[in-house]
Design a protein around this motif. Structure first.
Motif, PDB file in Angstrom:
ATOM      1  N   ARG A 197     -30.022  23.310 -51.418  1.00 51.84           N
ATOM      2  CA  ARG A 197     -30.295  24.506 -50.612  1.00 51.84           C
ATOM      3  C   ARG A 197     -30.198  23.834 -49.177  1.00 51.84           C
ATOM      4  O   ARG A 197     -29.661  24.393 -48.210  1.00 51.84           O
ATOM      5  CB  ARG A 197     -31.546  24.798 -50.547  1.00 51.84           C
ATOM      6  N   LEU A 198     -31.038  22.832 -49.139  1.00 53.69           N
ATOM      7  CA  LEU A 198     -30.829  21.991 -47.663  1.00 53.69           C
ATOM      8  C   LEU A 198     -29.332  21.993 -46.989  1.00 53.69           C
ATOM      9  O   LEU A 198     -29.017  22.007 -45.888  1.00 53.69           O
ATOM     10  CB  LEU A 198     -31.891  20.882 -47.478  1.00 53.69           C
ATOM     11  N   SER A 199     -28.615  21.167 -48.190  1.00 50.49           N
ATOM     12  CA  SER A 199     -27.271  20.494 -47.836  1.00 50.49           C
ATOM     13  C   SER A 199     -26.355  21.871 -47.378  1.00 50.49           C
ATOM     14  O   SER A 199     -25.640  21.962 -46.583  1.00 50.49           O
ATOM     15  CB  SER A 199     -26.593  20.119 -49.003  1.00 50.49           C
ATOM     16  N   ARG A 200     -26.641  23.011 -48.014  1.00 52.12           N
ATOM     17  CA  ARG A 200     -25.783  24.367 -47.607  1.00 52.12           C
ATOM     18  C   ARG A 200     -26.135  24.591 -46.341  1.00 52.12           C
ATOM     19  O   ARG A 200     -25.584  25.011 -45.391  1.00 52.12           O
ATOM     20  CB  ARG A 200     -25.942  25.312 -48.955  1.00 52.12           C
ATOM     21  N   ALA A 201     -27.596  24.881 -46.204  1.00 53.29           N
ATOM     22  CA  ALA A 201     -28.142  25.297 -44.820  1.00 53.29           C
ATOM     23  C   ALA A 201     -27.464  24.502 -43.688  1.00 53.29           C
ATOM     24  O   ALA A 201     -27.252  25.025 -42.697  1.00 53.29           O
ATOM     25  CB  ALA A 201     -29.476  25.494 -45.022  1.00 53.29           C
ATOM     26  N   LEU A 202     -27.437  23.323 -43.978  1.00 55.16           N
ATOM     27  CA  LEU A 202     -27.011  22.506 -42.883  1.00 55.16           C
ATOM     28  C   LEU A 202     -25.408  21.909 -42.827  1.00 55.16           C
ATOM     29  O   LEU A 202     -25.095  21.179 -41.966  1.00 55.16           O
ATOM     30  CB  LEU A 202     -27.880  20.892 -42.715  1.00 55.16           C
ATOM     31  N   ASP A 203     -24.881  22.698 -43.927  1.00 53.61           N
ATOM     32  CA  ASP A 203     -23.298  22.261 -43.907  1.00 53.61           C
ATOM     33  C   ASP A 203     -23.174  20.845 -44.204  1.00 53.61           C
ATOM     34  O   ASP A 203     -22.395  20.163 -43.484  1.00 53.61           O
ATOM     35  CB  ASP A 203     -22.574  22.869 -42.727  1.00 53.61           C
ATOM     36  N   VAL A 204     -23.889  20.310 -45.177  1.00 52.17           N
ATOM     37  CA  VAL A 204     -23.771  18.660 -45.324  1.00 52.17           C
ATOM     38  C   VAL A 204     -22.865  18.821 -46.678  1.00 52.17           C
ATOM     39  O   VAL A 204     -23.253  19.364 -47.837  1.00 52.17           O
ATOM     40  CB  VAL A 204     -25.095  18.018 -45.759  1.00 52.17           C
ATOM     41  N   ARG A 205     -21.589  18.512 -46.495  1.00 54.33           N
ATOM     42  CA  ARG A 205     -20.604  18.438 -47.699  1.00 54.33           C
ATOM     43  C   ARG A 205     -20.520  17.281 -48.493  1.00 54.33           C
ATOM     44  O   ARG A 205     -20.211  16.261 -47.931  1.00 54.33           O
ATOM     45  CB  ARG A 205     -19.196  18.976 -47.188  1.00 54.33           C
ATOM     46  N   PRO A 206     -20.910  17.462 -49.791  1.00 58.49           N
ATOM     47  CA  PRO A 206     -21.016  16.493 -50.808  1.00 58.49           C
ATOM     48  C   PRO A 206     -19.686  15.597 -50.695  1.00 58.49           C
ATOM     49  O   PRO A 206     -19.714  14.298 -51.192  1.00 58.49           O
ATOM     50  CB  PRO A 206     -21.382  16.872 -51.960  1.00 58.49           C
ATOM     51  N   GLU A 207     -18.441  16.163 -50.734  1.00 55.54           N
ATOM     52  CA  GLU A 207     -17.375  15.366 -50.733  1.00 55.54           C
ATOM     53  C   GLU A 207     -17.093  14.488 -49.822  1.00 55.54           C
ATOM     54  O   GLU A 207     -15.969  13.493 -50.172  1.00 55.54           O
ATOM     55  CB  GLU A 207     -16.055  16.232 -51.436  1.00 55.54           C
ATOM     56  N   ARG A 208     -17.780  14.768 -48.683  1.00 58.55           N
ATOM     57  CA  ARG A 208     -17.231  13.789 -47.603  1.00 58.55           C
ATOM     58  C   ARG A 208     -17.499  12.160 -47.623  1.00 58.55           C
ATOM     59  O   ARG A 208     -18.613  12.018 -48.429  1.00 58.55           O
ATOM     60  CB  ARG A 208     -17.926  14.353 -46.285  1.00 58.55           C
TER      61      ARG A 208
END
Lengths: 130, 248, 306
Positions: free
Chosen positions: C124-135
């Motif tokens: 949820r945090l990653s989506r909210a902060l637009d942290v993209r796992p594939e980068r």
């Protein structure tokens, strides 16, 4: 209910929240038995410390404006009816105006007279409230 | 509901093995390319002449070089003396360093095992020899130097693993314990060269110096003793280096 | 003159005489930091004031030369791992992480280290902060690294957050989102937070305690309400040649206003100050609470004056 907070305002943030709730009651956006947003929700929406929001709700509860239903949240009480809060809000607005008048070296009479003149000139003082 | 606590050692080790493995992927690709090249060249020259591919004695030293290079790959991007990422995690720092060294060693053994298996497979597959005949010099108790010639026994196949391990431990100690390991290694190498040059007349060949504690020796007991001594020294060095980072 | 003690606690963080020198230059000089449990403590000060060193010594990452610290009841010098297991940390600067790793793998890496890691929450945090796992971590901009660090700090739901310039490098939208997530974290955990910043207005709405660090010394620390009650600006005008009261204590700043007006910034009880000014012949025209950021500036100046 839309609450807006201004950090530059002279009032502490919890007082601003209380005044905003009162404003919502007076304009009819909130009515008795309406729920207030949860502390978590409002704190998150306004980017505030939840303790500040909780403090505002506690004060409103102490004043009898809102009440807490166990496990359900905070609701507007019967005392929160528009009429009762109307006077209180008017006092708060007047107090701010009076302070401002004093800062500018004006007396209360100066202020009242200016308000009368302005009100007479405008049938519906809706746009020039800034 | 789990409670916050320092990471258990088993979890640290298994995650470090996985993470270090990931970080070594480019290095592994490079190694595979080198191996393919060596195989190709070896095969074309040897098979062209109609000879089998022996297990090359030099391969052992090359494999040992893996151990020397690996620590640099393992500790890539970890600024141990300037706020390493590792330090922010809930693990005692010395323990953490030792766990990461151990994780790298696991992959080292796997890599050496694969290389040895590949070369042995090539040798056997083409009808060549697994064990080589080697010549070396050895100094006896009176400092006399004699040339010896021996056919390496089967336990010699363990040598690549031990050589790589010892090299890995020593270089890991340098990389972990020194702020500028490359400067120290280069400086040490230069100093050794100068020393050998200056004292040239009085010194026997370098190989002889190594012989009493050498890596490849004609006698199992000697070899085992030398390997144990060097490994202990390497472990001690790693322990001391890691202790520079200890907490508490 | 200025308040430096918050009383008895209970404190999530308390230090006594914490001192740290780098090459004999003191980075911290006898710091008595006190973060009450459940507080959002804003540690303000200019760059190089020692904020990062202070935070690092709370985590056992820097070893103080003198003094002691207690963090969540633990001594970070001897129980660093225990402290770090309970603490979310956003380090200074954007470096340090493994550049070759992908963001998703770095999250997994941290998950392996924290028993309390909440995978859904991290998502949820990653989506909210637009942290993209594939980068790839190494390909992230400064602001993207900051957002990733916030996810890493929050996702194991620590009872203490130590955030070193958390909004540094964030664009306004990301900063706003991050502050909202911090509000939610506070509502959910009731935990304590230390936010170091040289831009206090950015965290205005969250702060309930303020500490001001300057040149390695904690110049002042106080709860927000005490700050707002005690630290005020007074404007008064008086007759020609009027200079105001001679013996006004707690004056941080005094300057001439327009014409015969004088303007003081004072730490003290409003009633007393007003009485003093009136007694000296002035008429107090205005008493104002300072905005949060101006309070910080005033306290920093107070140090310069003394």
């Amino acid at each position: 209910m839309r609450i807006s907070i201004n950090p530059a305002d002279a009032r502490p943030i919890y007082v601003q929240i209380m005044d905003e709730v009162r404003r919502a009651l007076v304009v009819g956006a909130l009515r008795p038995e309406d729920p207030l947003p949860s502390v978590r929700q409002l704190a998150s929406d306004l980017r505030l410390n939840p303790n500040t929001v909780a403090q505002a709700y506690r004060e409103l509860e102490r004043e009898g404006v809102v009440y807490v239903r166990r496990g359900q949240g905070t609701f507007v009480g019967e005392r929160g009816a528009a009429g009762a809060e109307r006077q209180r809000l008017a006092r708060a607005v007047a107090e701010r105006a009076l302070l401002d008048a004093h800062r500018h070296g004006l007396s209360a009479e100066d202020l009242v007279e200016a308000v009368r003149t302005l009100a007479a000139g405008q049938a519906q003082p809706s746009t020039a409230d800034a | 509901m789990s409670r916050p606590r320092p990471t258990p050692l088993v979890a640290v080790l298994s995650e470090q093995v996985r993470a270090v493995g990931l970080s070594l992927r480019p290095g592994a690709a490079l190694l595979a390319a080198v191996l393919a090249l060596v195989t190709g060249v070896g095969a074309s020259t040897a098979l062209g002449a109609g000879q089998p591919l022996d297990f090359p004695d030099e391969a052992r030293l090359l494999i040992g070089a893996l151990g020397f290079l690996l620590p640099f790959a393992v500790w890539r991007g970890e600024k141990l003396f300037a706020g390493a990422w590792l330090w922010t995690l809930p693990v005692e720092r010395r323990t953490h360093v030792l766990a990461k060294v151990a994780a790298g060693w696991v992959w080292l053994m796997l890599a050496v095992g694969l290389v040895v298996a590949w070369l042995a497979g090539l040798a056997l597959g083409t009808g060549g020899e697994l064990v080589a005949t080697a010549t070396g010099t050895i100094a006896d108790a009176h400092g006399r130097i004699t040339a010896v010639r021996w056919t390496e026994p089967a336990w010699g196949l363990a040598a690549p693993f031990t050589i790589a391990t010892i090299g890995y431990l020593v270089v890991s100690a340098l990389v972990v314990g020194l702020k500028r390991p490359l400067w120290w290694i280069a400086g040490g190498f230069l100093a050794a060269c100068v020393l050998i040059e200056v004292l040239d007349a009085d010194l026997p060949p370098a190989r002889v110096l190594l012989a009493p504690f050498g890596f490849v020796l004609p006698n199992l007991a000697w070899w085992a003793a030398a390997t144990a001594a060097w490994t202990s020294l390497g472990l001690l060095a790693v322990w001391l280096a890691a202790s520079r980072h200890r907490e508490g | 003159m200025l308040p430096t003690s918050l009383g008895e606690g209970p404190f999530a963080v308390a230090t006594q005489g914490l001192t740290k020198r780098y090459a004999r230059e003191p980075a911290l000089n006898g710091v008595d930091l006190q973060i009450p449990e459940g507080a959002v403590y804003v540690l303000a000060g200019p760059n190089g004031a020692g904020k990062s060193t202070l935070i690092r010594s709370l985590l056992g990452l820097a070893r103080p030369d003198a003094g002691r610290a207690t963090v969540l009841g633990l001594d970070p010098r001897t129980s660093g791992p225990e402290v770090r297991a309970r603490t979310g940390y956003v380090p200074e600067g954007a470096g340090g992480a493994y550049g070759w790793m992908r963001v998703g793998r770095l999250l997994q890496h941290h998950a392996a280290y924290y028993a309390t890691w909440d995978r859904d929450y991290a998502g949820r945090l990653s989506r909210a902060l637009d942290v993209r796992p594939e980068r790839r971590v190494g390909a992230l901009s400064k602001g993207q690294v900051r957002r990733l660090q916030l996810v890493l700090a929050l996702a194991h739901r620590p009872s203490l957050l130590l955030l070193d310039e958390p909004t540094d490098g964030l664009d306004p939208a990301a900063r706003d989102e991050a502050l909202g997530l911090l509000s939610e974290h506070l509502a959910d955990t009731g935990g304590s937070v230390l936010i170091s910043t040289h831009l206090p207005h950015e965290v205005d709405g969250l702060a309930d305690h303020l500490g001001v660090l300057r040149g390695g010394r904690l110049v002042a620390q106080a709860p927000r309400e005490r700050l707002e009650r005690m630290l005020r600006v007074y404007r008064a005008e008086g007759p020609d040649g009027w200079v105001g009261p001679e013996d006004l204590s707690g004056v941080i700043d005094r300057r001439a206003g327009v014409g015969r007006e004088l303007r003081w910034t004072v730490w003290g009880e409003e009633g007393e100050v007003v009485a003093r000014i009136a007694a000296s012949g002035g008429a107090v025209r205005d008493v104002a609470r300072l905005p949060f950021e101006d309070s910080v500036l005033a306290l920093l100046r107070a140090k310069e004056a003394s």
